[in-house]
Design a protein around this motif. Sequence first.
Motif, PDB file in Angstrom:
ATOM      1  N   GLY A 223       0.786  -1.230   0.000  1.00  0.00           N
ATOM      2  CA  GLY A 223       0.000   0.000   0.000  1.00  0.00           C
ATOM      3  C   GLY A 223       0.814   1.275   0.000  1.00  0.00           C
ATOM      4  O   GLY A 223       0.250   2.369   0.044  1.00  0.00           O
ATOM      5  N   PHE A 226      -0.081   3.770  -2.596  1.00  0.00           N
ATOM      6  CA  PHE A 226      -1.289   4.555  -2.308  1.00  0.00           C
ATOM      7  C   PHE A 226      -0.987   5.626  -1.269  1.00  0.00           C
ATOM      8  O   PHE A 226      -1.577   6.705  -1.301  1.00  0.00           O
ATOM      9  N   LEU A 229       0.205   8.463  -3.134  1.00  0.00           N
ATOM     10  CA  LEU A 229      -0.915   9.254  -3.665  1.00  0.00           C
ATOM     11  C   LEU A 229      -1.419  10.238  -2.608  1.00  0.00           C
ATOM     12  O   LEU A 229      -1.696  11.400  -2.902  1.00  0.00           O
ATOM     13  N   TYR A 276      -4.093   7.477   5.535  1.00  0.00           N
ATOM     14  CA  TYR A 276      -5.318   7.408   4.740  1.00  0.00           C
ATOM     15  C   TYR A 276      -6.406   8.290   5.352  1.00  0.00           C
ATOM     16  O   TYR A 276      -7.106   9.016   4.643  1.00  0.00           O
TER      17      TYR A 276
ATOM     18  N   MET B 140      -8.702   5.249   0.041  1.00  0.00           N
ATOM     19  CA  MET B 140      -8.292   5.548   1.411  1.00  0.00           C
ATOM     20  C   MET B 140      -9.193   4.807   2.409  1.00  0.00           C
ATOM     21  O   MET B 140      -8.722   4.256   3.401  1.00  0.00           O
ATOM     22  N   PHE B 143      -8.218   1.187   3.052  1.00  0.00           N
ATOM     23  CA  PHE B 143      -7.123   0.955   3.996  1.00  0.00           C
ATOM     24  C   PHE B 143      -7.572   1.211   5.430  1.00  0.00           C
ATOM     25  O   PHE B 143      -7.158   0.503   6.352  1.00  0.00           O
ATOM     26  N   VAL B 144      -8.413   2.227   5.607  1.00  0.00           N
ATOM     27  CA  VAL B 144      -8.924   2.485   6.962  1.00  0.00           C
ATOM     28  C   VAL B 144      -9.734   1.267   7.434  1.00  0.00           C
ATOM     29  O   VAL B 144      -9.615   0.832   8.586  1.00  0.00           O
TER      30      VAL B 144
END
Lengths: 303, 359
Positions: A223, A226, A229, A276, B140, B143-144
């Motif tokens: 990840g 990401f 990003l 995130y 996002m 992943f959370v």
Amino acid sequence: MLEAFLVSVITMATPILLAALGELLVEESGVVNIGIEGAMLSGAFAALTIAFFSGSDALGLTGAIVAGVAINAIFAVLVVNLAVNQVVTGTAVSILALGLTGVFYRKLFGVTGKAFMVAPMAKIPLGPLARIPLLGPALFDHNALVYFTFILVPAIWYVITRTRYGLRLRACGERPEAADALGLGVIAIRWQALIVSGALTGLAGAFLTLAYANTFVENISAGRGFVALSVVIVGRWNSWGLAAASLLFGAAMALQFGLQALGTVVPYQLFLALPYALTLVVLAGFGGQAAAPSALGEPYRRQ
Amino acid sequence: MPSSIAKPFAALALSAALISIVLVALGASPIGVFAALGEGAFGNWNACVDTIVKSCPLIFTGLAVSIAFSGALWNIGADGQLTIGAIAAGAIGTHLGDLPHSIAVAIVLAAGAIGGAVWGGIAGWLRARRDVNEVISTIMLNFVAVQMLSWMVHGPLMEPSRAYPTSSPIAFAAQLEFYFPPSRFNLGMLLAVVLAVACYMLLFNTSAGFELRAMGRNRRAATFYGIRIPALTVWVMALSGALAGLGGAVQVSAISHRLYEKLSPGWGFEAIAVALVARLNPIAVIPAALLFGALDNGSQAMQRTQGISPELVQVIQALVILIILAFDTPAWTGLRENIFGAAGDDASAVPPVAETPDA
């Protein structure tokens, strides 16, 4: 303790920042590359495999660049030339890299996944600077990739904001029709950004295997592409902002390891989710993508 | 053969050809590998039922992706929505021991749908009210969700002996039974089929479905037509999330009975391949999900007999997606028209996945 933490922050931040700087160039040209995760994974795999069999880090790094560029080239053909949906293409490219590296890893190194290690990349201490207490080891005693990454921060800032090429790049991201009318060659510039980004992202992957883990496991990027990003968004499409965001997220990752070892009441997953969650908050709070290039993510087709 | 059916088949054939090249590079026999995949997926009665069971979560997530993509909302977050749905189902399912079976099952499934709807709805709200691209927000949120599941099974929901990072099993009353033991065929599959039909009716036989597809074709034109885009965006994302969350709840209620880390092996991403092969048609999601479920199921046998790791299935998924995308471009259409003449029957129900009609 603090010294080890600071070293860890830089180590965690480097691959994210390296990939994010590449993504910044791509996004300034008007393209969102979700396949960045795939390019990083391919770079990680190519670097380790080649360094393992050849015994040369230089060859490993070269292989990582080639792998990252190759993955981005697949993306570029579809997204830049054929104007296909960037999101779905990027997702597919990431899945492709995950599958290919997994299949070839098992084939080359056996189903048992017996450890195949390489020596960590050589550190280059910068003379007496490296002996400064606390900051020396964190800032001036790293391998070449770390220095390269942090030198890229001002370099990319300069290219984007102060050069004619940077102006052209941003024109493609803001008003591709206008850029095309001026004869700037939107297709060519987006390809160039994706090739440079592929090389940088491949190197970011190489850092994971050659400098950090010293081996390869499936989905080793886990990840981080990401997170890169997120870094571009939280860093507000500015090199210096990217560096700050990378260090923040690097610190969160480094803290998480410490917490996991200590077994505190604060769940370590909170720190893993931080990049995130913070991205969501920043995006929601700043009114969406006001700082983003206007034509970001929109396919451009010459009329 | 209408081109809307021909394209997915052509894409599958082409990706099989490309996979063969990869296999030869690996020193394996393509025919042997494909035979092993087929044998593992359909070799005997139990394998067939297992293929159906394995495709079940893919129908739910495939529907979730199809509905969202039909409205040009690029929901990459079915995996996170499924995970949140599973957490909700697993958390509430342990407390339902005193209830009758049907009520307990209904509560668990509802919890999953609501959990997924909230997770999808957040992305929809961020898009509608804060102009946050749903692609980034759903990634996002994935992943959370993964970290939330990890925290749950290490923390609040950890089983009492605290030996393993899993939750306690849900109450027996809340578990979907197997109809033909030892096979694991359960009510979830029937629910998935019913929902596929319902989604089809919604998309093509209701005014809400028309508005959704209009938004997918051209957001700006839909606004001029009087469609309230922000509200529709939130509802579509919530519905999409609910479908994925329901898939997570069915998985917990029927198969796993408890939560553990990495509950989803990537069903939400595989769903993109499923939805594109199905041309976003909810009914067609069923055979498409069965196809990819068969690949998943056959990959174990392939590993045993051919020594090729199951990740090969991901390569197939990715190639199918990329090839279908390439087939949808004007470049391809132009080429085809040059060769075969203008087709005319290509007015499929698919919004232009080849471009973001947002400008």
